[in-house]
Design a protein around this motif. Sequence first.
Motif, PDB file in Angstrom:
ATOM      1  N   MET A   1     -52.632 -38.987 -68.242  1.00 49.10           N
ATOM      2  CA  MET A   1     -51.338 -38.363 -67.925  1.00 49.10           C
ATOM      3  C   MET A   1     -50.697 -37.834 -69.209  1.00 49.10           C
ATOM      4  SD  MET A   1     -47.963 -39.989 -66.072  1.00 49.10           S
ATOM      5  CE  MET A   1     -48.860 -40.239 -64.549  1.00 49.10           C
ATOM      6  N   ILE A   2     -50.178 -36.620 -69.131  1.00 46.68           N
ATOM      7  CA  ILE A   2     -49.544 -36.002 -70.293  1.00 46.68           C
ATOM      8  C   ILE A   2     -48.152 -36.588 -70.490  1.00 46.68           C
ATOM      9  CG2 ILE A   2     -48.766 -33.824 -71.303  1.00 46.68           C
ATOM     10  CD1 ILE A   2     -50.838 -32.409 -69.587  1.00 46.68           C
ATOM     11  N   ASP A   3     -47.834 -36.915 -71.715  1.00 46.78           N
ATOM     12  CA  ASP A   3     -46.513 -37.435 -72.045  1.00 46.78           C
ATOM     13  C   ASP A   3     -45.453 -36.364 -71.761  1.00 46.78           C
ATOM     14  OD1 ASP A   3     -44.250 -38.518 -73.131  1.00 46.78           O
ATOM     15  OD2 ASP A   3     -45.093 -38.870 -75.125  1.00 46.78           O
ATOM     16  N   PRO A   4     -44.421 -36.672 -70.965  1.00 48.04           N
ATOM     17  CA  PRO A   4     -43.365 -35.677 -70.700  1.00 48.04           C
ATOM     18  C   PRO A   4     -42.727 -35.126 -71.966  1.00 48.04           C
ATOM     19  CG  PRO A   4     -43.140 -37.546 -69.224  1.00 48.04           C
ATOM     20  CD  PRO A   4     -44.193 -37.916 -70.221  1.00 48.04           C
ATOM     21  N   ALA A   5     -42.713 -35.939 -73.033  1.00 52.18           N
ATOM     22  CA  ALA A   5     -42.130 -35.477 -74.291  1.00 52.18           C
ATOM     23  C   ALA A   5     -42.944 -34.358 -74.918  1.00 52.18           C
ATOM     24  CB  ALA A   5     -42.003 -36.644 -75.270  1.00 52.18           C
ATOM     25  N   ALA A   6     -44.215 -34.220 -74.502  1.00 50.99           N
ATOM     26  CA  ALA A   6     -45.072 -33.163 -75.027  1.00 50.99           C
ATOM     27  C   ALA A   6     -44.981 -31.884 -74.215  1.00 50.99           C
ATOM     28  CB  ALA A   6     -46.513 -33.650 -75.059  1.00 50.99           C
ATOM     29  N   THR A   7     -44.098 -31.862 -73.223  1.00 57.12           N
ATOM     30  CA  THR A   7     -43.924 -30.688 -72.370  1.00 57.12           C
ATOM     31  C   THR A   7     -42.587 -30.033 -72.693  1.00 57.12           C
ATOM     32  OG1 THR A   7     -45.181 -31.781 -70.604  1.00 57.12           O
ATOM     33  CG2 THR A   7     -43.870 -29.850 -69.990  1.00 57.12           C
ATOM     34  N   PRO A   8     -42.578 -28.920 -73.452  1.00 56.32           N
ATOM     35  CA  PRO A   8     -41.314 -28.278 -73.822  1.00 56.32           C
ATOM     36  C   PRO A   8     -40.619 -27.663 -72.615  1.00 56.32           C
ATOM     37  CG  PRO A   8     -43.192 -27.024 -74.657  1.00 56.32           C
ATOM     38  CD  PRO A   8     -43.744 -28.255 -74.037  1.00 56.32           C
ATOM     39  N   VAL A   9     -39.332 -27.492 -72.755  1.00 55.25           N
ATOM     40  CA  VAL A   9     -38.505 -26.886 -71.713  1.00 55.25           C
ATOM     41  C   VAL A   9     -38.003 -25.540 -72.230  1.00 55.25           C
ATOM     42  CG1 VAL A   9     -36.503 -27.149 -70.203  1.00 55.25           C
ATOM     43  CG2 VAL A   9     -37.755 -29.182 -70.983  1.00 55.25           C
ATOM     44  N   VAL A  10     -38.456 -24.458 -71.617  1.00 54.03           N
ATOM     45  CA  VAL A  10     -37.991 -23.115 -71.969  1.00 54.03           C
ATOM     46  C   VAL A  10     -36.840 -22.762 -71.032  1.00 54.03           C
ATOM     47  CG1 VAL A  10     -38.609 -20.678 -72.148  1.00 54.03           C
ATOM     48  CG2 VAL A  10     -40.286 -22.457 -72.761  1.00 54.03           C
ATOM     49  N   ILE A  11     -35.704 -22.389 -71.614  1.00 57.88           N
ATOM     50  CA  ILE A  11     -34.512 -22.094 -70.818  1.00 57.88           C
ATOM     51  C   ILE A  11     -34.090 -20.652 -71.063  1.00 57.88           C
ATOM     52  CG2 ILE A  11     -32.162 -22.784 -70.249  1.00 57.88           C
ATOM     53  CD1 ILE A  11     -32.721 -25.520 -71.415  1.00 57.88           C
ATOM     54  N   LEU A  12     -34.004 -19.873 -69.990  1.00 57.95           N
ATOM     55  CA  LEU A  12     -33.582 -18.478 -70.078  1.00 57.95           C
ATOM     56  C   LEU A  12     -32.061 -18.422 -70.180  1.00 57.95           C
ATOM     57  CD1 LEU A  12     -36.012 -17.086 -67.371  1.00 57.95           C
ATOM     58  CD2 LEU A  12     -36.196 -16.765 -69.842  1.00 57.95           C
ATOM     59  N   CYS A  13     -31.571 -18.012 -71.356  1.00 58.58           N
ATOM     60  CA  CYS A  13     -30.130 -18.000 -71.642  1.00 58.58           C
ATOM     61  C   CYS A  13     -29.634 -16.609 -72.021  1.00 58.58           C
ATOM     62  CB  CYS A  13     -29.819 -18.935 -72.812  1.00 58.58           C
ATOM     63  SG  CYS A  13     -30.335 -20.649 -72.605  1.00 58.58           S
ATOM     64  N   GLY A  14     -30.432 -15.569 -71.811  1.00 61.87           N
ATOM     65  CA  GLY A  14     -30.115 -14.274 -72.396  1.00 61.87           C
ATOM     66  C   GLY A  14     -29.377 -13.299 -71.515  1.00 61.87           C
ATOM     67  N   GLY A  15     -28.946 -13.715 -70.324  1.00 59.89           N
ATOM     68  CA  GLY A  15     -28.263 -12.793 -69.416  1.00 59.89           C
ATOM     69  C   GLY A  15     -26.925 -12.312 -69.943  1.00 59.89           C
ATOM     70  N   LYS A  16     -26.373 -11.309 -69.269  1.00 52.31           N
ATOM     71  CA  LYS A  16     -25.136 -10.674 -69.732  1.00 52.31           C
ATOM     72  C   LYS A  16     -23.875 -11.453 -69.386  1.00 52.31           C
ATOM     73  CE  LYS A  16     -26.872  -7.080 -71.763  1.00 52.31           C
ATOM     74  NZ  LYS A  16     -26.733  -5.729 -71.232  1.00 52.31           N
ATOM     75  N   GLY A  17     -23.997 -12.599 -68.727  1.00 48.32           N
ATOM     76  CA  GLY A  17     -22.848 -13.452 -68.511  1.00 48.32           C
ATOM     77  C   GLY A  17     -22.093 -13.159 -67.235  1.00 48.32           C
ATOM     78  N   VAL A  18     -20.893 -13.744 -67.137  1.00 48.31           N
ATOM     79  CA  VAL A  18     -20.096 -13.678 -65.918  1.00 48.31           C
ATOM     80  C   VAL A  18     -18.622 -13.578 -66.294  1.00 48.31           C
ATOM     81  CG1 VAL A  18     -19.927 -16.207 -65.763  1.00 48.31           C
ATOM     82  CG2 VAL A  18     -19.707 -14.822 -63.682  1.00 48.31           C
ATOM     83  N   PHE A  19     -17.840 -12.890 -65.461  1.00 40.78           N
ATOM     84  CA  PHE A  19     -16.395 -12.820 -65.653  1.00 40.78           C
ATOM     85  C   PHE A  19     -15.742 -13.983 -64.915  1.00 40.78           C
ATOM     86  CE2 PHE A  19     -17.526  -8.248 -66.072  1.00 40.78           C
ATOM     87  CZ  PHE A  19     -16.974  -8.014 -67.329  1.00 40.78           C
ATOM     88  N   LEU A  20     -14.848 -14.703 -65.607  1.00 42.49           N
ATOM     89  CA  LEU A  20     -14.140 -15.824 -64.998  1.00 42.49           C
ATOM     90  C   LEU A  20     -12.661 -15.766 -65.350  1.00 42.49           C
ATOM     91  CD1 LEU A  20     -16.615 -18.760 -65.775  1.00 42.49           C
ATOM     92  CD2 LEU A  20     -16.329 -17.577 -63.595  1.00 42.49           C
ATOM     93  N   ASP A  21     -11.822 -16.268 -64.448  1.00 42.01           N
ATOM     94  CA  ASP A  21     -10.389 -16.405 -64.706  1.00 42.01           C
ATOM     95  C   ASP A  21      -9.716 -15.091 -65.077  1.00 42.01           C
ATOM     96  OD1 ASP A  21     -10.472 -19.170 -64.256  1.00 42.01           O
ATOM     97  OD2 ASP A  21     -11.043 -19.557 -66.327  1.00 42.01           O
ATOM     98  N   GLY A  22     -10.182 -13.995 -64.509  1.00 43.59           N
ATOM     99  CA  GLY A  22      -9.547 -12.713 -64.772  1.00 43.59           C
ATOM    100  C   GLY A  22      -9.754 -12.199 -66.182  1.00 43.59           C
ATOM    101  N   SER A  23     -10.655 -12.819 -66.929  1.00 44.56           N
ATOM    102  CA  SER A  23     -10.890 -12.398 -68.306  1.00 44.56           C
ATOM    103  C   SER A  23     -11.591 -11.046 -68.335  1.00 44.56           C
ATOM    104  CB  SER A  23     -11.743 -13.441 -69.036  1.00 44.56           C
ATOM    105  OG  SER A  23     -12.143 -12.966 -70.301  1.00 44.56           O
ATOM    106  N   ALA A  24     -11.284 -10.258 -69.341  1.00 47.56           N
ATOM    107  CA  ALA A  24     -11.940  -8.965 -69.513  1.00 47.56           C
ATOM    108  C   ALA A  24     -13.265  -9.104 -70.240  1.00 47.56           C
ATOM    109  CB  ALA A  24     -11.024  -8.018 -70.287  1.00 47.56           C
ATOM    110  N   ALA A  25     -13.554 -10.305 -70.719  1.00 45.08           N
ATOM    111  CA  ALA A  25     -14.799 -10.543 -71.462  1.00 45.08           C
ATOM    112  C   ALA A  25     -15.736 -11.419 -70.643  1.00 45.08           C
ATOM    113  CB  ALA A  25     -14.489 -11.215 -72.800  1.00 45.08           C
ATOM    114  N   ARG A  26     -17.014 -11.134 -70.775  1.00 45.86           N
ATOM    115  CA  ARG A  26     -18.010 -11.955 -70.105  1.00 45.86           C
ATOM    116  C   ARG A  26     -18.299 -13.208 -70.931  1.00 45.86           C
ATOM    117  NH1 ARG A  26     -21.316  -9.697 -66.117  1.00 45.86           N
ATOM    118  NH2 ARG A  26     -20.905  -7.514 -65.638  1.00 45.86           N
ATOM    119  N   LEU A  27     -18.576 -14.285 -70.240  1.00 46.36           N
ATOM    120  CA  LEU A  27     -18.982 -15.520 -70.889  1.00 46.36           C
ATOM    121  C   LEU A  27     -20.418 -15.822 -70.472  1.00 46.36           C
ATOM    122  CD1 LEU A  27     -18.210 -18.020 -72.587  1.00 46.36           C
ATOM    123  CD2 LEU A  27     -17.460 -19.118 -70.471  1.00 46.36           C
ATOM    124  N   ALA A  28     -21.277 -16.109 -71.437  1.00 47.19           N
ATOM    125  CA  ALA A  28     -22.653 -16.474 -71.123  1.00 47.19           C
ATOM    126  C   ALA A  28     -22.641 -17.641 -70.143  1.00 47.19           C
ATOM    127  CB  ALA A  28     -23.396 -16.855 -72.403  1.00 47.19           C
TER     128      ALA A  28
END
Length: 256
Positions: A1-28
């Motif tokens: 069995m492969i050690d879970p610690a040897a399995t990296p987690v790739v996370i897609l974080c590059g999107g253009k974000g979202v508008f919240l609370d009426g802000s004119a700026a996007r937040l990732a």
Amino acid sequence: MIDPAATPVVILCGGKGVFLDGSAARLAKGLVPVLGTPILVHLMKHFCAHGARRFILCCGYEIEGFRKLLTSLGEARDNHFVLRTAGLDGIAEIADTGLDTATGDRVRLVAPMLAGCSRFWLTYSDTLCPVDLSKLMAEHDSRGRIATCLGVRLPTRFRILGIRRGESLVRGFASRPVIQNDLINGGFYILQSEILGPRYLGNPDLHVLEEGVLETLAADGELAVHPFEGPWQYLDCERDLGPLARLAALLPQGDR
């Protein structure tokens, strides 16, 4: 069995974000606070609770915000961060994968960082789900396929009118405010390194993970699904914050 610690987690974080609370700026999306903590941190703690110890963030928009967040969680060493906070123990790395890069291309760009790994996790920074990741990984290993994705039920936001066929009179509403549809892709993947080869992510003509890459895997009989009947939510607009908060409360935090 492969050690879970040897399995990296790739996370897609590059999107253009979202508008919240009426802000004119996007937040990732990964930086949006839920219960006072960014979604990304809830997600990383979930993986850490199941043995993960290495994270690779595919960033683009608001990359400095992600650097600042990871610095606050431990010790910064250029684009490497030693995580030293409650519920987080390991290493995070940031890769600048560009502002307008498709999801498949983002993963392709970090392929050199996955050298020597027989498999890796892949997910998105804006989605939470209290799935048992250890069980998902074990099921993936037992099937021997290149890829396994989480299958979830997409909740619809509207109640169903109780109308009999051929009538126009509303006799009531569905007993629950949410109905369940067929399984959809829940955005958590466990992938063998073969996906980085020339037929899949190594194919320069396949830019989008969710279209060409996954479709090719399915056509080859190499994409399995792990069904999950519990709650699931991604961030698309401000009204999603309530369901995300309820899910975050179900996830391991390490500081409670």
